[in-house]
Scaffold this motif. Sequence first.
Motif, mmCIF file in Angstrom:
data_model
loop_
_atom_site.group_PDB
_atom_site.id
_atom_site.type_symbol
_atom_site.label_atom_id
_atom_site.label_comp_id
_atom_site.label_asym_id
_atom_site.label_seq_id
_atom_site.Cartn_x
_atom_site.Cartn_y
_atom_site.Cartn_z
ATOM 1 N N ARG A 181 6.979 0.335 -11.532
ATOM 2 C CA ARG A 181 6.762 -1.103 -11.527
ATOM 3 C C ARG A 181 7.971 -1.785 -10.908
ATOM 4 O O ARG A 181 9.026 -1.165 -10.719
ATOM 5 N N TYR A 210 3.447 -0.503 1.271
ATOM 6 C CA TYR A 210 2.566 -0.637 0.120
ATOM 7 C C TYR A 210 2.137 -2.092 -0.043
ATOM 8 O O TYR A 210 2.980 -2.999 -0.073
ATOM 9 N N SER A 211 0.829 -2.333 -0.129
ATOM 10 C CA SER A 211 0.285 -3.669 -0.326
ATOM 11 C C SER A 211 0.086 -3.920 -1.813
ATOM 12 O O SER A 211 -0.685 -3.207 -2.472
ATOM 13 N N ILE A 212 0.766 -4.929 -2.339
ATOM 14 C CA ILE A 212 0.617 -5.242 -3.763
ATOM 15 C C ILE A 212 -0.671 -6.019 -4.005
ATOM 16 O O ILE A 212 -1.150 -6.099 -5.139
ATOM 17 N N THR A 213 -1.222 -6.631 -2.957
ATOM 18 C CA THR A 213 -2.490 -7.338 -3.115
ATOM 19 C C THR A 213 -3.664 -6.365 -3.106
ATOM 20 O O THR A 213 -4.609 -6.505 -3.876
ATOM 21 N N GLU A 214 -3.585 -5.339 -2.225
ATOM 22 C CA GLU A 214 -4.645 -4.335 -2.172
ATOM 23 C C GLU A 214 -4.389 -3.181 -3.128
ATOM 24 O O GLU A 214 -5.260 -2.336 -3.347
ATOM 25 N N LYS A 215 -3.156 -3.101 -3.673
ATOM 26 C CA LYS A 215 -2.745 -2.049 -4.605
ATOM 27 C C LYS A 215 -2.946 -0.656 -4.020
ATOM 28 O O LYS A 215 -3.496 0.246 -4.650
ATOM 29 N N ARG A 216 -2.454 -0.495 -2.805
ATOM 30 C CA ARG A 216 -2.563 0.807 -2.135
ATOM 31 C C ARG A 216 -1.545 0.894 -1.008
ATOM 32 O O ARG A 216 -1.035 -0.125 -0.518
ATOM 33 N N VAL A 261 2.956 -1.099 -9.707
ATOM 34 C CA VAL A 261 2.856 -0.383 -8.436
ATOM 35 C C VAL A 261 2.087 0.906 -8.678
ATOM 36 O O VAL A 261 2.510 1.741 -9.478
ATOM 37 N N GLU A 262 0.949 1.051 -8.023
ATOM 38 C CA GLU A 262 0.172 2.281 -8.130
ATOM 39 C C GLU A 262 0.650 3.239 -7.041
ATOM 40 O O GLU A 262 0.237 3.158 -5.891
#
Length: 230
Positions: A82, A131-137, A98-99
């Motif tokens: 995170r 890493y996109s925190i909006t798309e979580k990927r 963060v995934e």
Amino acid sequence: EIIPLETNDSCLVGEHHSMQVRNGIVYITNEQKEVLKFDAKGKFLRSTLPHRGQRTDEYIIAYSSFVDEEDNLEIYEMYLPRIQKYTKEFDYLETIPVEVPNTLSTLRARTHAKLNDSIYILTDVYDIHFYSITEKRTIKTLHEDVPPLLGQTTQLMMVDYDNKWHYSRSYSCDTLFYLDEKELTFKPELIFDFGGKSFNVNDMPADMPIEYYQKYLVETDKLLVLEKIN
């Protein structure tokens, strides 16, 4: 100019882990996994140590710290994972989950930086991830497709300078890259020949194979960089 940092029991640096300068303020993450803040004259301002703990608004290990354009401090905890976000006074703001993708092992993850409000740059020992925190990927990973990036990355590998991100390996640091934010890739900007070993590739003896060189580093429209074994 040399700026001596204030030294007292509350701001011992020891072996520094990373450093960032933003708007004239110096931020140092020390071996105690806390972020120390100094002004432009070296005066100690504050530490994140009071925020270290197990609560949701605290952090456990400040292994990677980053200060954004608004002077907010972000601590990336790779083992959770995170991002804990604090104000410039180090007051808690929010937690960003963060995934982490499988390719970004928690045992290998090292640093992070905020590219914009949506995309973060996460690095491990060998890879650079966007890493996109909006798309979580993870939307892109750089590794073998960018030969100059092969080799271990470091804490101080990326610098936001003159409104452009720059990257250089700590060893060997013969090439300075800039980040193409549209393509999300690093491109060579400057190449240094510290050893004065330049030569004309066309003058290579016919019996000297390319395998004589350990690896191919980078090629531009003007330069080809090879690295000898010795």
